[in-house]
Design an enzyme around this catalytic site. Structure first.
Site, PDB file in Angstrom:
ATOM      1  N   ILE A  83     -76.985 -88.041-101.957  1.00  0.00           N
ATOM      2  CA  ILE A  83     -77.147 -87.998-103.415  1.00  0.00           C
ATOM      3  C   ILE A  83     -75.855 -88.452-104.118  1.00  0.00           C
ATOM      4  CG2 ILE A  83     -76.407 -85.614-103.889  1.00  0.00           C
ATOM      5  CD1 ILE A  83     -79.060 -85.299-105.462  1.00  0.00           C
ATOM      6  N   ARG A 125     -80.968 -90.783 -98.057  1.00  0.00           N
ATOM      7  CA  ARG A 125     -79.753 -91.256 -98.726  1.00  0.00           C
ATOM      8  C   ARG A 125     -79.002 -90.092 -99.359  1.00  0.00           C
ATOM      9  NH1 ARG A 125     -79.936 -96.522 -98.155  1.00  0.00           N
ATOM     10  NH2 ARG A 125     -82.016 -97.447 -98.022  1.00  0.00           N
ATOM     11  N   GLU A 147     -70.148 -78.941 -96.576  1.00  0.00           N
ATOM     12  CA  GLU A 147     -70.691 -78.426 -97.844  1.00  0.00           C
ATOM     13  C   GLU A 147     -72.085 -77.840 -97.642  1.00  0.00           C
ATOM     14  OE1 GLU A 147     -72.634 -80.511-101.750  1.00  0.00           O
ATOM     15  OE2 GLU A 147     -70.951 -81.563-100.829  1.00  0.00           O
ATOM     16  N   VAL A 148     -72.885 -78.499 -96.833  1.00  0.00           N
ATOM     17  CA  VAL A 148     -74.260 -78.039 -96.594  1.00  0.00           C
ATOM     18  C   VAL A 148     -74.354 -77.554 -95.148  1.00  0.00           C
ATOM     19  CG1 VAL A 148     -76.693 -78.688 -96.556  1.00  0.00           C
ATOM     20  CG2 VAL A 148     -75.178 -79.662 -98.298  1.00  0.00           C
ATOM     21  N   ASN A 202     -69.080 -83.013 -90.284  1.00  0.00           N
ATOM     22  CA  ASN A 202     -68.098 -82.037 -90.733  1.00  0.00           C
ATOM     23  C   ASN A 202     -68.502 -80.643 -90.258  1.00  0.00           C
ATOM     24  OD1 ASN A 202     -66.578 -83.961 -92.226  1.00  0.00           O
ATOM     25  ND2 ASN A 202     -68.033 -83.826 -93.917  1.00  0.00           N
ATOM     26  N   HIS A 253     -75.475 -82.196 -90.019  1.00  0.00           N
ATOM     27  CA  HIS A 253     -75.926 -83.543 -90.383  1.00  0.00           C
ATOM     28  C   HIS A 253     -74.866 -84.558 -90.004  1.00  0.00           C
ATOM     29  CE1 HIS A 253     -73.956 -81.531 -93.752  1.00  0.00           C
ATOM     30  NE2 HIS A 253     -73.415 -82.699 -94.055  1.00  0.00           N
ATOM     31  N   MET A 254     -75.323 -85.751 -89.703  1.00  0.00           N
ATOM     32  CA  MET A 254     -74.428 -86.875 -89.421  1.00  0.00           C
ATOM     33  C   MET A 254     -74.434 -87.793 -90.639  1.00  0.00           C
ATOM     34  SD  MET A 254     -74.949 -89.786 -86.507  1.00  0.00           S
ATOM     35  CE  MET A 254     -74.214 -88.927 -85.125  1.00  0.00           C
ATOM     36  N   HIS A 255     -73.231 -88.147 -91.109  1.00  0.00           N
ATOM     37  CA  HIS A 255     -73.115 -89.136 -92.184  1.00  0.00           C
ATOM     38  C   HIS A 255     -73.041 -90.523 -91.546  1.00  0.00           C
ATOM     39  CE1 HIS A 255     -71.652 -86.321 -95.496  1.00  0.00           C
ATOM     40  NE2 HIS A 255     -71.441 -85.573 -94.426  1.00  0.00           N
TER      41      HIS A 255
HETATM   42  P1  5GP Z   1     -70.941 -82.235 -95.870  1.00  0.00           P
HETATM   43  O1  5GP Z   1     -69.729 -82.137 -96.756  1.00  0.00           O
HETATM   44  O2  5GP Z   1     -71.638 -80.908 -95.721  1.00  0.00           O
HETATM   45  O3  5GP Z   1     -70.650 -82.914 -94.566  1.00  0.00           O
HETATM   46  O4  5GP Z   1     -71.906 -83.226 -96.619  1.00  0.00           O
HETATM   47  C1  5GP Z   1     -72.960 -82.815 -97.427  1.00  0.00           C
HETATM   48  C2  5GP Z   1     -73.490 -84.056 -98.115  1.00  0.00           C
HETATM   49  O5  5GP Z   1     -74.759 -83.757 -98.642  1.00  0.00           O
HETATM   50  C3  5GP Z   1     -72.611 -84.550 -99.269  1.00  0.00           C
HETATM   51  O6  5GP Z   1     -72.218 -85.884 -99.040  1.00  0.00           O
HETATM   52  C4  5GP Z   1     -73.523 -84.400-100.484  1.00  0.00           C
HETATM   53  O7  5GP Z   1     -73.370 -85.449-101.413  1.00  0.00           O
HETATM   54  C5  5GP Z   1     -74.913 -84.394 -99.869  1.00  0.00           C
HETATM   55  N1  5GP Z   1     -75.897 -83.610-100.597  1.00  0.00           N
HETATM   56  C6  5GP Z   1     -75.747 -82.349-101.076  1.00  0.00           C
HETATM   57  N2  5GP Z   1     -76.878 -81.910-101.663  1.00  0.00           N
HETATM   58  C7  5GP Z   1     -77.762 -82.953-101.545  1.00  0.00           C
HETATM   59  C8  5GP Z   1     -79.124 -83.090-101.967  1.00  0.00           C
HETATM   60  O8  5GP Z   1     -79.739 -82.224-102.559  1.00  0.00           O
HETATM   61  N3  5GP Z   1     -79.714 -84.282-101.678  1.00  0.00           N
HETATM   62  C9  5GP Z   1     -79.063 -85.284-101.010  1.00  0.00           C
HETATM   63  N4  5GP Z   1     -79.737 -86.420-100.777  1.00  0.00           N
HETATM   64  N5  5GP Z   1     -77.786 -85.173-100.599  1.00  0.00           N
HETATM   65  C10 5GP Z   1     -77.139 -84.011-100.871  1.00  0.00           C
END
Ligand code: 5GP
Length: 119
Positions: A32, A30, A96-97, A88, A101-103
């Protein structure tokens, strides 16, 4: 070498997360900061930094992202009402990370796919 992200630690269960699925290729947990009632991240266990770094040998893991997304959507009861799957890439994509990853997002009307930023 690309720096390891928090997702690699979550996959190895060295960092806390609400893991809802894991197998030899992918892990799902899930988000965060959920943007909707259902917001799950499904990640390949191999630390692929971005969509630009995908290799042909990643195809089984990337296909698995979709089959696991569909399974989790069914389990969450949103398969029929609908949901959004998104990936993304880099700055303009809002990544961001840097572990691909797929949301899986759903459980409410999500509105248009893209909104113009206010800033
Ligand atoms: P991005 O913007 O890279 O596509 O999405 C990164 C997602 O990872 C964001 O929705 C953010 O809330 C989530 N996220 C970042 N750090 C953590 C973490 O330590 N644990 C979890 N479960 N989600 C994280």
């Amino acid at each position: 070498m690309t720096q390891e992200t928090i997702f690699a630690k979550i996959i190895r269960r060295e960092a806390p997360a609400d893991i809802v699925y894991q197998d030899d290729l992918v892990t799902a947990f899930r988000d965060i900061r959920p943007q909707a009632p259902v917001h799950i991240l499904i990640v390949p266990n191999r630390a692929i930094p971005t969509a630009n770094d995908v290799l042909p040998e990643d195809e089984p893991a990337l296909g698995r992202l979709f089959t696991v997304a569909a399974k989790l959507a069914r389990e969450a009861g949103i398969a029929e009402s609908g949901y959004r799957l998104l990936v993304n890439c880099n700055r303009d994509g809002g990544q961001e990370v840097y572990h691909l990853h797929m949301h899986l997002v759903g459980g409410r009307r999500l509105g248009p796919m893209l909104v113009r930023p206010t800033e």
